[in-house]
Design an enzyme around this catalytic site. Structure first.
Site, PDB file in Angstrom:
ATOM      1  N   TYR A 105       8.596   3.257   9.929  1.00 41.16           N
ATOM      2  CA  TYR A 105       8.901   2.202   9.069  1.00 41.16           C
ATOM      3  C   TYR A 105       7.806   1.242   8.303  1.00 41.16           C
ATOM      4  CZ  TYR A 105      13.810   3.414   9.470  1.00 41.16           C
ATOM      5  OH  TYR A 105      14.869   4.260   9.217  1.00 41.16           O
ATOM      6  N   LYS A 128      11.826   9.810  21.824  1.00 41.19           N
ATOM      7  CA  LYS A 128      11.663  11.118  21.555  1.00 41.19           C
ATOM      8  C   LYS A 128       9.715  11.481  22.094  1.00 41.19           C
ATOM      9  CE  LYS A 128      13.044  15.215  20.387  1.00 41.19           C
ATOM     10  NZ  LYS A 128      13.855  16.207  21.605  1.00 41.19           N
ATOM     11  N   ASP A 132      17.688   3.309  13.830  1.00 42.81           N
ATOM     12  CA  ASP A 132      18.703   3.730  12.538  1.00 42.81           C
ATOM     13  C   ASP A 132      19.612   4.263  13.077  1.00 42.81           C
ATOM     14  OD1 ASP A 132      19.219   3.912  10.064  1.00 42.81           O
ATOM     15  OD2 ASP A 132      17.394   3.617   9.481  1.00 42.81           O
TER      16      ASP A 132
END
Ligand code: NAP
Length: 422
Positions: free
Chosen positions: A161, A231, A309
């Site tokens: 982002y 991740k 998100d």
């Protein structure tokens, strides 16, 4: 109090909220605070006034009065001032410290960049916090929605982002590709032909301040655990670093108040010390199923921006979806409540959508002000109204025997219930 705004009218009777200690979010809150509100785009002009009705009712029922200060961003700012995000709007949010906003539209592909992201960056609102809990009477796609009681802390300023990306065919993308292929040695990694490239920065600074907010919240609210969701098995140096820096905060800054899951098993056979918060980690794809299959085992989650998100919306679905899910953005001594949903342009101005997400975002704001009595009234009145099947379209279509109310009528019922309960 500063004056001299060209584009903001400061209410005369209210008093500003003062920040006593930005590091701990300690505030000095008068009983007549000035609170900035941006209705936002699309359904913002429906849910914004509805939330004001309910939050004012809760304030008045507990002997206080909110002095709202209208600020403009997005469509309304373009109409009034011919710009998306006036400097006065940002300055007033900074000066008055605690604000609430509705959704702002972001065009997909072309057009201006997200005003939400711009606001969070300009004000350094680095944490997006979303409490996700079930209200009685709200239909849910899962069989035991009451098991969901998680609070997600999503990093708000970096990750993909950050906005560092280059369009396919641009000079920038050619340069970056050449650098990555010839100087960094990734020569057969990217496909030939047109390509867009983005960069994913995740910093120690950004990670640690976010994880501190999550752990502080868990300690203050008697929560059992903080789970770092990442991740890192695939993106070792970004998401993996998020996990490692998160553990560093837990191990180095909180003494006996915090214990990692590994230490818990190595040294205590899995039995946590009383009142300690346990910090563990989960890989993001696994976590997306854990929130469904082991819902009650999780408590506070800390996540990089993109995982946060996705996962917070998935959690929101379990408690009734976007009409209900609230959120807030928090910096050091700065706070902005905001629902999870967007501007839903197809319903704009129809007095139709559910204002609960905006109302519950306001409830987080009341808690942040320390107005816990008012916050509880809001929750109880919402629950009572929805349980009586007095609901907006989104809930009415999922239950039998409900009464379908407009946005404003629903807010009016909740406000009435607040007065009855007080
Ligand atoms: P959206 O505006 O959240 O709407 C998607 C769907 O969610 C709606 O069609 C509706 O579903 C349901 N919904 C949303 N809010 C609701 C409410 N208050 N009550 C009942 N149902 C509600 O998502 P979007 O269509 O993807 O995004 C529209 C614009 O909003 C985009 O420009 C996006 O960038 C922006 N956005 C802004 C923010 C923000 O300001 N923080 C956040 C997300 C998106 P049904 O039609 O099925 O009833």
């Amino acid at each position: 109090m500063a004056s001299g705004y060209d584009r903001v009218e400061v209410p005369e009777d209210g008093a500003p909220i003062e920040v006593v200690d930005p590091a701990t979010d300690e505030l000095d809150v008068p009983d007549n605070p000035i609170i900035p509100i941006i209705y936002g785009d699309g359904i913002g002009s429906d849910v914004g006034p509805a939330a004001q009705t309910v939050l004012q009712a809760a304030a008045e029922a507990t002997g206080r009065k909110i002095h709202w200060m209208r600020l403009y961003a997005g469509e309304s700012a373009r109409e009034k001032y011919d710009e998306n995000l006036p400097a006065d709007t940002v300055e007033a949010m900074n000066e008055f410290t605690v604000s609430i906003k509705g959704p702002l539209t972001t065009p997909v592909g072309a057009g201006f960049r997200s005003l939400n992201v711009a606001l969070r960056k300009k004000l350094d609102l680095y944490t997006n916090m979303r409490p996700t809990f079930h209200l009685d009477g709200v239909p849910s796609p899962v069989s035991r929605p009451e098991q969901m009681d998680m609070v997600t802390f999503r990093e708000n300023t970096e990750d993909v982002y950050a906005g560092i990306e280059w369009e396919s065919g641009s000079e920038g993308v050619k340069k970056v590709r050449e650098f990555v292929e010839s100087e960094m040695g990734y020569d057969d990694t990217m496909h030939d032909g047109p390509i867009g490239i983005g960069i994913k920065p995740i910093s120690e600074f950004g990670t640690k301040r976010l994880v501190r907010k999550a752990i502080d919240y868990a300690l203050e609210h008697d929560r059992d655990s903080v789970t770092l969701v990442h991740k890192g098995n695939i993106m070792k140096f970004t998401e993996g670093a998020f996990r490692d820096w998160g553990y560093e905060v837990a191990e180095e800054e909180y003494g006996d108040e915090v214990i990692t899951e590994d230490t818990l098993w190595e040294e205590r056979d899995g039995e946590p010390p009383e009142d300690a918060v346990v910090v563990n980690d989960r890989i993001a794809d696994n976590m997306l199923q854990q929130v469904l299959t082991r819902t009650s085992q999780y408590d506070v989650l800390a996540l990089p921006n993109l995982n946060g998100d996705y996962l917070s919306d998935a959690c929101g679905a379990q408690i009734g979806g976007l009409g209900i899910a609230p959120g807030a953005n928090i910096g050091d001594g700065l706070f902005l409540a905001e629902p999870v949903h967007g501007s839903a342009p197809k319903y704009a101005g129809q007095d139709k959508v559910n204002p609960s997400a905006m109302i519950l975002s306001g409830r987080i704001m009341l808690e942040y002000l320390g107005w816990h009595d008012a916050a509880e009234l809001v929750r109880d009145a919402l629950e009572e109204t929805i349980s009586a099947k007095q609901v907006t379209y989104d809930i009415e279509r999922q239950i039998s025997g409900g009464t379908k109310l407009s946005t404003s009528d629903f807010a009016g019922k909740v406000a009435e219930t607040i007065h009855d309960l007080a």
